[in-house]
Scaffold this motif. Structure first.
Motif, PDB file in Angstrom:
ATOM      1  N   ASP A 430      -8.922  17.353  15.659  1.00  0.00           N
ATOM      2  CA  ASP A 430      -9.833  16.408  16.297  1.00  0.00           C
ATOM      3  C   ASP A 430      -9.496  16.240  17.774  1.00  0.00           C
ATOM      4  N   VAL A 431      -8.210  16.171  18.089  1.00  0.00           N
ATOM      5  CA  VAL A 431      -7.793  16.045  19.488  1.00  0.00           C
ATOM      6  C   VAL A 431      -8.250  17.266  20.282  1.00  0.00           C
ATOM      7  N   PHE A 432      -7.996  18.443  19.748  1.00  0.00           N
ATOM      8  CA  PHE A 432      -8.376  19.691  20.415  1.00  0.00           C
ATOM      9  C   PHE A 432      -9.885  19.755  20.607  1.00  0.00           C
ATOM     10  N   ARG A 433     -10.622  19.343  19.586  1.00  0.00           N
ATOM     11  CA  ARG A 433     -12.092  19.394  19.641  1.00  0.00           C
ATOM     12  C   ARG A 433     -12.628  18.514  20.774  1.00  0.00           C
ATOM     13  N   GLU A 434     -12.133  17.289  20.865  1.00  0.00           N
ATOM     14  CA  GLU A 434     -12.619  16.402  21.928  1.00  0.00           C
ATOM     15  C   GLU A 434     -12.206  16.915  23.298  1.00  0.00           C
ATOM     16  N   GLU A 435     -10.997  17.431  23.424  1.00  0.00           N
ATOM     17  CA  GLU A 435     -10.548  17.964  24.704  1.00  0.00           C
ATOM     18  C   GLU A 435     -11.460  19.102  25.166  1.00  0.00           C
ATOM     19  N   LYS A 436     -11.799  20.005  24.255  1.00  0.00           N
ATOM     20  CA  LYS A 436     -12.653  21.138  24.616  1.00  0.00           C
ATOM     21  C   LYS A 436     -14.057  20.672  24.983  1.00  0.00           C
ATOM     22  N   ILE A 437     -14.569  19.667  24.292  1.00  0.00           N
ATOM     23  CA  ILE A 437     -15.899  19.137  24.610  1.00  0.00           C
ATOM     24  C   ILE A 437     -15.917  18.576  26.028  1.00  0.00           C
ATOM     25  N   LEU A 438     -14.913  17.777  26.367  1.00  0.00           N
ATOM     26  CA  LEU A 438     -14.867  17.175  27.696  1.00  0.00           C
ATOM     27  C   LEU A 438     -14.679  18.227  28.785  1.00  0.00           C
ATOM     28  N   GLN A 439     -13.869  19.250  28.503  1.00  0.00           N
ATOM     29  CA  GLN A 439     -13.680  20.323  29.467  1.00  0.00           C
ATOM     30  C   GLN A 439     -14.992  21.064  29.745  1.00  0.00           C
ATOM     31  N   ARG A 440     -15.750  21.330  28.692  1.00  0.00           N
ATOM     32  CA  ARG A 440     -17.021  22.047  28.854  1.00  0.00           C
ATOM     33  C   ARG A 440     -18.023  21.206  29.645  1.00  0.00           C
ATOM     34  N   MET A 441     -18.077  19.917  29.351  1.00  0.00           N
ATOM     35  CA  MET A 441     -19.007  19.042  30.065  1.00  0.00           C
ATOM     36  C   MET A 441     -18.644  18.964  31.552  1.00  0.00           C
ATOM     37  N   ALA A 442     -17.355  18.870  31.836  1.00  0.00           N
ATOM     38  CA  ALA A 442     -16.920  18.829  33.235  1.00  0.00           C
ATOM     39  C   ALA A 442     -17.300  20.114  33.961  1.00  0.00           C
ATOM     40  N   ALA A 443     -17.137  21.249  33.292  1.00  0.00           N
ATOM     41  CA  ALA A 443     -17.474  22.534  33.917  1.00  0.00           C
ATOM     42  C   ALA A 443     -18.974  22.657  34.147  1.00  0.00           C
ATOM     43  N   TRP A 444     -19.785  22.218  33.195  1.00  0.00           N
ATOM     44  CA  TRP A 444     -21.244  22.323  33.336  1.00  0.00           C
ATOM     45  C   TRP A 444     -21.761  21.527  34.536  1.00  0.00           C
ATOM     46  N   PHE A 445     -21.221  20.307  34.702  1.00  0.00           N
ATOM     47  CA  PHE A 445     -21.736  19.428  35.750  1.00  0.00           C
ATOM     48  C   PHE A 445     -20.915  19.490  37.041  1.00  0.00           C
ATOM     49  N   ARG A 446     -19.923  20.400  37.086  1.00  0.00           N
ATOM     50  CA  ARG A 446     -19.091  20.604  38.276  1.00  0.00           C
ATOM     51  C   ARG A 446     -18.409  19.310  38.712  1.00  0.00           C
ATOM     52  N   VAL A 447     -17.840  18.585  37.765  1.00  0.00           N
ATOM     53  CA  VAL A 447     -17.130  17.351  38.095  1.00  0.00           C
ATOM     54  C   VAL A 447     -15.726  17.414  37.504  1.00  0.00           C
ATOM     55  N   ASP A 448     -14.861  16.521  37.982  1.00  0.00           N
ATOM     56  CA  ASP A 448     -13.495  16.461  37.482  1.00  0.00           C
ATOM     57  C   ASP A 448     -13.509  15.962  36.035  1.00  0.00           C
ATOM     58  N   GLU A 449     -12.676  16.585  35.209  1.00  0.00           N
ATOM     59  CA  GLU A 449     -12.605  16.189  33.799  1.00  0.00           C
ATOM     60  C   GLU A 449     -12.216  14.725  33.644  1.00  0.00           C
ATOM     61  N   ARG A 450     -11.396  14.205  34.573  1.00  0.00           N
ATOM     62  CA  ARG A 450     -10.996  12.798  34.498  1.00  0.00           C
ATOM     63  C   ARG A 450     -12.184  11.863  34.651  1.00  0.00           C
ATOM     64  N   GLU A 451     -13.185  12.271  35.439  1.00  0.00           N
ATOM     65  CA  GLU A 451     -14.391  11.463  35.603  1.00  0.00           C
ATOM     66  C   GLU A 451     -15.191  11.416  34.302  1.00  0.00           C
ATOM     67  N   VAL A 452     -15.258  12.546  33.604  1.00  0.00           N
ATOM     68  CA  VAL A 452     -15.960  12.578  32.317  1.00  0.00           C
ATOM     69  C   VAL A 452     -15.254  11.675  31.311  1.00  0.00           C
ATOM     70  N   ARG A 453     -13.932  11.766  31.271  1.00  0.00           N
ATOM     71  CA  ARG A 453     -13.178  10.940  30.323  1.00  0.00           C
ATOM     72  C   ARG A 453     -13.303   9.453  30.676  1.00  0.00           C
ATOM     73  N   ARG A 454     -13.330   9.143  31.975  1.00  0.00           N
ATOM     74  CA  ARG A 454     -13.478   7.735  32.368  1.00  0.00           C
ATOM     75  C   ARG A 454     -14.803   7.171  31.880  1.00  0.00           C
ATOM     76  N   ARG A 455     -15.876   7.947  32.035  1.00  0.00           N
ATOM     77  CA  ARG A 455     -17.188   7.486  31.579  1.00  0.00           C
ATOM     78  C   ARG A 455     -17.211   7.304  30.056  1.00  0.00           C
TER      79      ARG A 455
END
Length: 640
Positions: A430-455
């Motif tokens: 579950d941890v790995f799954r969420e990490e990969k989801i957030l990484q992909r979203m950050a890459a798609w929108f060209r933003v820092d992964e920390r910003e995605v996690r903060r939201r």
């Protein structure tokens, strides 16, 4: 067959479980699912839960148990049915009771405006109606338009039989007439039963009696996972004039039928889904039937409603992946977007198949063939997150349209927020799954992964504050749940704790000594501790805690599997045949040494903290030395 009755409380009495188990021979039961051959004292067959090329499943007729060491799965007749049929213990007990001709009573009555009926009566009524409708489709002149439609849709006679398609004539009381012909129903009692299952509807004031809910429609009988008829889906036909605007009419919610808990064709698809570890979910009944015709035996359909959380939980009992193959039109795509959050929330590997040219699966298969459909499944599916990104960013330039891109990101984060929040102890998957989801979203929108996690964190906090403060407590108080003990694999238990149970299951007389010498807290594995507690309770009742008795104490399949593994391992080692008393004493000494080792750090810490208290220091040091001599088997020193 003579029917016997057993009274079962809500807690499922031991008497019920024992009598059902005694009436079922595990060799006959397993042999009904797979081919078995004798090997020495046991029987062996190809395991149905892994790709088995050599017989790995062993069936022990003496112990009435089964075991696959490759899958690390074992148990008794109940756990075998639970795993094969993906049902809970109560359902497995009922299925085996019916097989043995044992009636479990009392069965809860269904009380409503139509009367009071038990579920057995309702199932029989549905089965009777299914036969009438199916016979009508095959033989009645009134059913000619239905037969013509079936042929035009490319449904074969074999599929008509396999799926038990039917037809209800336009005659408003046709089924009531069949009822009168087959049985005397002067008081309308049987008609009320058919009303209770949603087949008949009471007439209005100007008419008397009942009329058929599905008159003038082609009928798709809906079965539960055990193959029992529980409802009907009726489709309008082009050549029949019915005063209704609804293309499809499903059974209403009844004691047997709930759209949110049923999938069309699951009873026929479950074996293929279990084998392939993949379910193919479609939208229409015809899609499923034609898919099965072309070899896609893992196809099922929703029942005129959106795919829900309960559907996903049901499918997760059979497979690891779900492919959603809905219609290729815009409406089908919108429905797909609506259910995406369920797949994220339910932690399912979900993929979406988009069919071209607005084709539904039925038409695609007929026009382009099974090879083309298989190729689409292989190369044209995208995972749920990719699909959601494509839907939410359609027409948006994510690099230049900052506001629209931010809104799209928030929509995606809103979907992900429905997943369970990561907490201490959550699985690494579950941890790995969420990490990969957030990484992909950050890459798609060209933003820092920390910003995605903060939201994501901010949104989850907002959702948490909106919840009723006492909702969880009230729900838990209203619906108390007993937590079942989950057993680890045999090799995950320390050898000395495993050895104790390997011995005691072969040598039950040793429980008296074990009770006297071993403290409950010394058993550090929950499953072993629970076995000990149950064994002591049985001894107090004057019952020997034998393997046969203990396995009936548990409904949880992993506990049954552990007991079988311990029993088989103990037999293989022959621990009960040669000086079991001496072996038990050695195990007791090991438990004592392990307890001393566990306490040693705290004793040393106490020695360090004793300060200037010489007497206390001496006493602590003497205790530590004595324990060390005991551990090494050194005798006490003597004077002289």
């Amino acid at each position: 067959m003579v029917t016997r009755e057993i009274t079962v409380s809500d807690g499922l009495s031991f008497d019920a479980k024992e009598r059902v188990k005694q009436a079922i021979d595990i060799v006959d039961l397993v042999g009904g699912y797979i081919s078995l051959r004798r090997q020495g004292r046991n029987f062996v067959g190809l395991c149905p839960w892994h790709d088995d090329s050599r017989p790995s499943l062993q069936v022990n007729p003496e112990r009435q148990s089964f075991k696959c060491w490759v899958c690390d799965v074992g148990g008794d007749v109940f756990s075998f049915v639970m795993k094969m049929e993906s049902v809970d213990f109560r359902e497995a007990l009922q299925m085996l009771a019916e097989r043995a001709g044992i009636e479990i009573q009392p069965e809860r009555k269904i009380v409503g405006p139509q009367g009071s009926f038990d579920k057995r009566t309702l199932y029989k009524a549905m089965q009777w109606a299914e036969r009438q409708y199916h016979h009508c489709l095959l033989h009645s002149p009134d059913a000619e338009p239905a037969r013509k439609y079936v042929a035009e849709r490319g449904i074969s006679p074999e599929s008509v039989e396999k799926f038990q398609l039917g037809f209800s004539p336009l005659d408003r009381d046709w089924l009531v007439k069949q009822l009168r012909q087959s049985a005397n129903d002067a008081d309308g009692h049987r008609a009320k039963i058919l009303e209770a299952v949603g087949i008949l509807i009471p007439s209005s004031m100007e008419y008397s009696g009942f009329f058929d809910r599905f008159r003038g429609r082609l009928l798709f009988t809906i079965h539960d996972s055990q193959g029992r008829s529980v409802g009907v889906g009726g489709r309008l036909l082009p050549e029949i004039d019915v005063n209704s605007q609804a293309k499809y009419v499903n059974s209403p919610e009844t004691p047997l039928f709930s759209k949110s808990k049923l999938l069309y064709g699951l009873d026929l698809a479950s074996a293929a889904i279990r084998k392939s570890k993949c379910a193919l979910v479609m939208e229409g009944y015809t899609d499923v039937i034609v898919a099965h015709q072309y070899g896609f035996q893992n196809a099922v359909a929703v029942l005129g409603t959106a795919l829900g959380a309960e559907h996903i939980r049901i499918l997760k009992r059979y497979c690891d992946r779900v492919i959603l193959a809905l219609d290729g039109d815009a409406a089908g795509q919108r429905r797909t977007a609506e259910v995406l959050e369920l797949f994220v929330a339910e932690q399912v590997d979900m993929r979406v198949l988009t069919l071209p040219d607005d084709l539904d699966p039925c038409d695609f298969l007929h026009q382009r063939g099974p090879e083309a459909f298989a190729a689409m499944l292989e190369s044209n599916t995208v995972d749920a997150l990719d699909f959601a990104f494509n839907v939410f960013t359609s027409g948006i330039d994510v690099d230049r349209d900052v506001n629209a891109a931010s809104q799209a990101l928030d929509k995606l984060i809103g979907v992900v927020s429905k997943a369970p929040r990561l907490r201490p102890g959550v699985s690494s998957v579950d941890v790995f799954r969420e990490e990969k989801i957030l990484q992909r979203m950050a890459a798609w929108f060209r933003v820092d992964e920390r910003e995605v996690r903060r939201r994501l964190t901010d949104l989850r906090r907002k959702l948490a504050t909106r919840r009723e403060p006492y909702a969880d407590r009230e729900r838990s108080e209203a619906e108390p749940q007993k937590t079942a003990v989950k057993a680890p694999a045999l090799n995950d238990i320390e050898p000395y704790q495993r050895g104790l149970w390997e011995l005691l299951l072969q040598y039950p007389d040793g429980f008296a000594r074990a009770k006297e010498a071993i403290r409950l807290e010394w058993l550090t594995v929950d499953a072993c501790r629970d076995l000990f507690v149950n064994s002591l309770r049985l001894i107090e009742q004057g019952v020997s805690p034998s393997f046969e008795r203990l396995i009936l104490e548990y409904d949880e399949p992993t506990m049954k599997s552990l007991l079988v593994a311990l029993d088989e391992s103990g037999q293989a080692k022959g621990v009960g045949e040669c000086q079991p008393e001496a072996l038990l004493e050695e195990l007791i000494k090991t438990f004592e040494r392990k307890e001393q080792e566990r306490r040693r750090p705290s004793q040393i810490a106490a020695l360090r903290e004793s300060g200037d208290d010489a007497a206390r220091q001496a006493a602590l040091l003497e205790s530590i030395l004595r324990q060390e001599r005991d551990r090494q088997g050194i005798s006490e020193p003597t004077d002289g």
